[in-house]
Design a protein around this motif. Structure first.
Motif, short mmCIF file in Angstrom:
data_model
loop_
_atom_site.label_atom_id
_atom_site.label_comp_id
_atom_site.label_asym_id
_atom_site.label_seq_id
_atom_site.Cartn_x
_atom_site.Cartn_y
_atom_site.Cartn_z
N THR A 108 69.59 65.72 47.45
CA THR A 108 68.51 65.17 47.28
C THR A 108 67.58 64.70 48.43
N GLN A 167 68.14 72.26 37.58
CA GLN A 167 68.75 71.36 38.64
C GLN A 167 67.79 71.25 39.62
N SER A 170 65.09 69.12 39.06
CA SER A 170 65.47 67.64 38.94
C SER A 170 65.73 67.10 40.15
N HIS A 171 66.52 67.78 41.00
CA HIS A 171 66.75 67.37 42.48
C HIS A 171 65.42 67.10 43.40
N TYR A 186 69.72 61.48 38.14
CA TYR A 186 70.24 63.16 37.50
C TYR A 186 70.46 63.02 36.20
N ALA A 209 65.57 64.44 34.92
CA ALA A 209 65.48 63.28 35.73
C ALA A 209 64.96 61.88 34.93
N ASP A 241 73.12 62.87 41.44
CA ASP A 241 72.61 64.37 41.65
C ASP A 241 73.44 64.95 40.62
#
Length: 271
Positions: A108, A167, A170-171, A186, A209, A241
């Motif tokens: 991230t 994923q 979200s990151h 996360y 998130a 994460d």
């Protein structure tokens, strides 16, 4: 809404391993908005070890499997009643201060492009609106594309590619939120993907998130679906994460090559 979950993670080894140990974050969060009706986690020939609730409020269960073993299945089956909380995490007890989620990880870490996205909300007084804006920018910058990225793809790589999965969304949101000074984490869980409510190609094992909004608490944002989590979502746990929040973490003792197969089905049942 009442949701049923059938989740099987199958580990196969080309030569028997001497055993394995795992740490599971597979119990739905205890919070307003979701109530476990029944839930069971089983591990082939597994021995349940110690369990505890961590500082983030997640239930962690240890497992060990004595060897030699060539195949292990982790099976999760259960039913959860959910209600829409407009994305706000309510009734969730935890001890970790929100500012702990300002730290970045290799997945991230911000770069110039991510910093430019974060700068669009600089000086914005309405934190909730700023969080919505950042989630929207990430949705526009990364097109949901299954197979375009890998488990090791970073937020900056996904943004540069312009493609990714939940994923990656979200990151990227974690990266820009933290860059803007907003604690963000996360979240792993499940999503009901039937109907038109989810992006095409979405899988039932899902991630999103949460961003800390002072006076309101943790608020969920799902850039992959351009929404906040509602009653289609089941929350399992959180972390800095994807690796930190992984539902299953562990190691096998041996030199055998590991093959992993995961099947997840989430269905709505008649109330």
């Amino acid at each position: 809404m009442i949701l049923t979950v059938d989740h099987v993670t199958l580990y196969r080894y080309d030569r028997p391993v001497r055993g394995l140990v795992q740490s599971h974050r597979l119990m739905p969060s205890t919070c307003t908005g979701q109530r476990v009706l029944n839930w069971a986690v089983t591990v082939t020939d597994g021995l349940a070890g110690g369990a505890f609730r961590d500082g983030a409020g997640d239930w962690i269960q240890g497992w060990s499997v004595p060897g030699p073993v060539s195949e292990v299945a982790v099976t999760v089956r259960g039913t959860v009643e959910t209600t829409d909380q407009a994305g706000v995490l309510r009734g969730h007890r935890e001890l970790t201060p929100p500012d702990c989620y300002l730290q970045s990880t290799p997945s991230t870490r911000s770069d110039l492009a991510l910093a430019e996205l974060a700068a669009t909300v600089a000086g914005h007084d309405d934190v909730l609106d700023a969080a919505h804006r950042l989630s929207g920018l990430v949705s526009e910058a990364i097109v949901y594309t299954p197979g375009a990225t890998a488990a090791t793809t970073t937020a900056s790589e996904a943004l540069a590619l312009g493609k990714g999965v939940c994923q990656d969304h979200s990151h990227a949101l974690l990266a820009v939120a933290r860059q803007a000074g907003l604690p963000a984490r996360y979240v792993s869980g499940y999503l009901l993907v039937e109907g038109d409510g989810a992006a095409e190609g979405q899988e039932a094992a899902h991630a999103w998130a949460e961003i800390w909004v002072r006076g309101l608490g943790w608020v969920g944002f799902d850039p992959a679906n351009r929404c906040c989590p509602d009653d289609r979502y089941i929350r399992l746990g959180s972390g800095l994460d994807a690796q930190d929040a992984a539902p299953i973490r562990g190691t096998a003792r041996g030199t055998g090559f590991e093959k992993l197969d995961v099947t997840v089905a989430v269905q709505a049942v008649q109330q």
